[in-house]
Design a protein around this motif. Structure first.
Motif, PDB file in Angstrom:
ATOM      1  N   VAL A 265       0.860  -1.177   0.000  1.00 29.58           N
ATOM      2  CA  VAL A 265       0.000   0.000   0.000  1.00 29.58           C
ATOM      3  C   VAL A 265       0.907   1.241   0.000  1.00 29.58           C
ATOM      4  CG1 VAL A 265      -1.930  -1.143   1.136  1.00 29.58           C
ATOM      5  CG2 VAL A 265      -0.205  -0.003   2.529  1.00 29.58           C
ATOM      6  N   PRO A 266       0.452   2.363  -0.556  1.00 27.18           N
ATOM      7  CA  PRO A 266       1.339   3.521  -0.708  1.00 27.18           C
ATOM      8  C   PRO A 266       1.709   4.219   0.604  1.00 27.18           C
ATOM      9  CG  PRO A 266      -0.858   4.040  -1.504  1.00 27.18           C
ATOM     10  CD  PRO A 266      -0.843   2.581  -1.191  1.00 27.18           C
ATOM     11  N   ASN A 267       0.853   4.156   1.606  1.00 27.09           N
ATOM     12  CA  ASN A 267       1.109   4.825   2.880  1.00 27.09           C
ATOM     13  C   ASN A 267       0.816   3.857   4.013  1.00 27.09           C
ATOM     14  OD1 ASN A 267       1.617   7.438   1.635  1.00 27.09           O
ATOM     15  ND2 ASN A 267      -0.573   7.433   1.203  1.00 27.09           N
ATOM     16  N   GLN A 268       1.777   3.714   4.906  1.00 20.66           N
ATOM     17  CA  GLN A 268       1.582   2.797   6.024  1.00 20.66           C
ATOM     18  C   GLN A 268       2.470   3.208   7.185  1.00 20.66           C
ATOM     19  OE1 GLN A 268       3.432  -1.232   5.301  1.00 20.66           O
ATOM     20  NE2 GLN A 268       3.717  -0.349   3.253  1.00 20.66           N
ATOM     21  N   SER A 269       2.078   2.777   8.363  1.00 19.78           N
ATOM     22  CA  SER A 269       2.913   2.947   9.546  1.00 19.78           C
ATOM     23  C   SER A 269       2.739   1.717  10.409  1.00 19.78           C
ATOM     24  CB  SER A 269       2.544   4.226  10.306  1.00 19.78           C
ATOM     25  OG  SER A 269       1.239   4.132  10.822  1.00 19.78           O
ATOM     26  N   PHE A 270       3.793   1.387  11.141  1.00 18.43           N
ATOM     27  CA  PHE A 270       3.750   0.212  12.006  1.00 18.43           C
ATOM     28  C   PHE A 270       4.767   0.385  13.115  1.00 18.43           C
ATOM     29  CE2 PHE A 270       6.501  -0.578   8.420  1.00 18.43           C
ATOM     30  CZ  PHE A 270       7.672  -1.073   8.991  1.00 18.43           C
ATOM     31  N   ASN A 271       4.531  -0.339  14.197  1.00 19.15           N
ATOM     32  CA  ASN A 271       5.436  -0.338  15.344  1.00 19.15           C
ATOM     33  C   ASN A 271       6.283  -1.600  15.306  1.00 19.15           C
ATOM     34  OD1 ASN A 271       4.299   2.061  16.446  1.00 19.15           O
ATOM     35  ND2 ASN A 271       2.587   0.841  17.172  1.00 19.15           N
ATOM     36  N   THR A 272       7.533  -1.456  15.705  1.00 17.63           N
ATOM     37  CA  THR A 272       8.433  -2.598  15.763  1.00 17.63           C
ATOM     38  C   THR A 272       9.495  -2.308  16.813  1.00 17.63           C
ATOM     39  OG1 THR A 272       9.748  -4.144  14.439  1.00 17.63           O
ATOM     40  CG2 THR A 272      10.008  -1.798  13.946  1.00 17.63           C
ATOM     41  N   THR A 273      10.272  -3.311  17.161  1.00 14.80           N
ATOM     42  CA  THR A 273      11.371  -3.146  18.106  1.00 14.80           C
ATOM     43  C   THR A 273      12.678  -3.372  17.369  1.00 14.80           C
ATOM     44  OG1 THR A 273       9.977  -3.927  19.920  1.00 14.80           O
ATOM     45  CG2 THR A 273      12.350  -3.961  20.286  1.00 14.80           C
TER      46      THR A 273
ATOM     47  N   HIS B 220       9.131   0.725  -4.762  1.00 16.48           N
ATOM     48  CA  HIS B 220       7.754   1.151  -5.031  1.00 16.48           C
ATOM     49  C   HIS B 220       6.832   0.236  -4.251  1.00 16.48           C
ATOM     50  CE1 HIS B 220       4.059   2.063  -7.282  1.00 16.48           C
ATOM     51  NE2 HIS B 220       4.632   3.245  -7.415  1.00 16.48           N
ATOM     52  N   TYR B 221       5.807   0.808  -3.660  1.00 17.32           N
ATOM     53  CA  TYR B 221       4.947   0.037  -2.760  1.00 17.32           C
ATOM     54  C   TYR B 221       4.329  -1.188  -3.414  1.00 17.32           C
ATOM     55  CZ  TYR B 221       0.810   2.205  -4.865  1.00 17.32           C
ATOM     56  OH  TYR B 221      -0.165   2.591  -5.727  1.00 17.32           O
ATOM     57  N   THR B 222       4.148  -1.174  -4.720  1.00 23.07           N
ATOM     58  CA  THR B 222       3.552  -2.342  -5.376  1.00 23.07           C
ATOM     59  C   THR B 222       4.454  -3.566  -5.301  1.00 23.07           C
ATOM     60  OG1 THR B 222       4.406  -1.592  -7.513  1.00 23.07           O
ATOM     61  CG2 THR B 222       2.142  -0.966  -6.961  1.00 23.07           C
ATOM     62  N   ASP B 223       5.726  -3.375  -4.978  1.00 19.59           N
ATOM     63  CA  ASP B 223       6.677  -4.483  -4.846  1.00 19.59           C
ATOM     64  C   ASP B 223       6.864  -4.925  -3.394  1.00 19.59           C
ATOM     65  OD1 ASP B 223       7.247  -4.474  -7.605  1.00 19.59           O
ATOM     66  OD2 ASP B 223       8.680  -2.824  -7.322  1.00 19.59           O
ATOM     67  N   PHE B 224       6.181  -4.304  -2.451  1.00 17.16           N
ATOM     68  CA  PHE B 224       6.444  -4.578  -1.034  1.00 17.16           C
ATOM     69  C   PHE B 224       5.967  -5.952  -0.569  1.00 17.16           C
ATOM     70  CE2 PHE B 224       6.627   0.136   0.434  1.00 17.16           C
ATOM     71  CZ  PHE B 224       7.850   0.261  -0.179  1.00 17.16           C
ATOM     72  N   ALA B 225       4.833  -6.418  -1.013  1.00 20.71           N
ATOM     73  CA  ALA B 225       4.281  -7.669  -0.463  1.00 20.71           C
ATOM     74  C   ALA B 225       4.879  -8.890  -1.097  1.00 20.71           C
ATOM     75  CB  ALA B 225       2.780  -7.702  -0.622  1.00 20.71           C
TER      76      ALA B 225
END
Length: 88
Positions: A11-19, A83-88
């Motif tokens: 997806v073009p915009n995302q946020s997530f938490n990680t350690t 590019h976000y289309t390649d992320f998954a």
């Protein structure tokens, strides 16, 4: 230095938490005009903002690499920019 593998959504915009190295951080990825940018926050404070994501090159400055005991980079199959289309 550690290597961290982070799973991203296509997806073009995302946020997530990680350690990372014991630090709880929020990573924000935004796409604007086809270019991906990354920001990193810890407890609501920006550690880095608006880093342009480039292929196969470490993205963090030296103090942040030292703090996190590692770096973040987009491993890309080609030299094309992430590019976000390649992320998954």
């Amino acid at each position: 230095m550690k290597t961290y593998k982070l799973d991203l959504l296509a997806v073009p915009n995302q946020s997530f938490n990680t350690t990372l190295n014991g630090y709880n951080v929020t990573i924000i990825l935004r796409t604007s005009r086809g270019i991906c940018y990354m920001s990193i926050l810890q407890e609501g404070e920006y550690l880095a903002a608006g880093i342009r994501c480039v292929p196969n090159i470490g993205l963090l400055n030296a103090p942040l690499r030292a703090m996190l005991n590692g770096d973040l980079k987009f491993y890309c199959r080609t030299d094309d920019y992430p590019h976000y289309t390649d992320f998954a």
